[in-house]
Design an enzyme around this catalytic site. Structure first.
Site, short mmCIF file in Angstrom:
data_model
loop_
_atom_site.label_atom_id
_atom_site.label_comp_id
_atom_site.label_asym_id
_atom_site.label_seq_id
_atom_site.Cartn_x
_atom_site.Cartn_y
_atom_site.Cartn_z
CB CYS A 98 -0.92 0.04 1.22
SG CYS A 98 -1.83 1.60 1.30
CB CYS A 125 -1.66 4.35 4.76
SG CYS A 125 -3.19 3.92 3.93
CB SER A 126 -0.39 0.22 6.61
OG SER A 126 -1.45 0.78 7.37
CB CYS A 127 -4.75 -0.65 2.42
SG CYS A 127 -5.33 1.02 2.74
FE FE Z 1 -3.25 1.97 3.02
#
Ligand code: FE
Length: 196
Positions: A104, A107-109
């Protein structure tokens, strides 16, 4: 975050603290929501491993999984609907010619329901920025050396869209049953930073 009239001041204060933590880089944007989703979904990499093993032994399931992952994982009792809204899941299969890796960039999906909370390196700025630019070098750092003829595809997850890699079934595993096969699958393999 939804709020009734009664809890609105509390919700606003929580949101304010969350924003401060994000500003200072102590929290990734949306991280608290992700954690709550993970808790609600009871996510674990064992789920992704079980899905992978089933796809290895059942060509029909594999075809359904690649065509419509959200529906297919329901056959094994899994769901991407554990959070606030159902996330679109795409499963991408590694082959001799093509290797997939998930990131991602924003961010951190991450498909928490199937893989559990994401590892720290997945959320790191270094991984997120570099895997898009030089995936082959990043994979080499993870110990994955791919033939020059293998194409690498990077999938960028988002709030609505999540990806899981279906690793290749290792050679000489004909004698293993589904449970033993699932035991071979690692979290990194499901992200694409390991072969299996
Ligand atoms: Fe994300």
């Amino acid at each position: 975050m939804s709020a009734t009239h009664d809890d609105a001041p509390v919700a606003a204060r929580v949101r304010h603290v969350e924003a401060l933590l994000e500003q200072r880089g102590w929290l990734a944007p949306g991280e608290i929501d992700e954690r709550i989703d993970a808790f609600a979904a009871g996510g674990s990499p064992a789920h992704g491993a079980a899905i992978t093993a089933r796809a290895w032994v059942d060509p029909g399931f594999r075809a359904r999984l690649l065509a419509d992952a959200n529906t297919a994982i329901g056959e094994l009792g899994y769901s991407m609907a554990g959070g606030l809204q159902e996330q679109q899941l795409t499963v991408v299969a590694n082959s001799e010619d093509e290797h997939h890796v998930v990131v991602c960039t924003l961010c951190s999906c991450y498909p928490i329901a199937l893989l559990g909370p994401s590892p720290g390196w997945y959320r790191s700025e270094a991984y997120r920025s570099r895997v898009v630019r030089e995936p082959r070098a990043v994979l080499r750092d993870f110990g994955v050396e791919l033939p020059a003829t293998t194409r690498i595809t990077v999938w960028d997850a988002s709030a609505e869209s999540r990806y899981m890699v279906l690793p290749r079934r290792p050679d000489a595993t004909e004698g293993l049953d589904e449970t033993a096969l699932a035991g071979l699958v690692t979290r990194k393999g499901l992200i694409g930073t390991a072969v299996v």
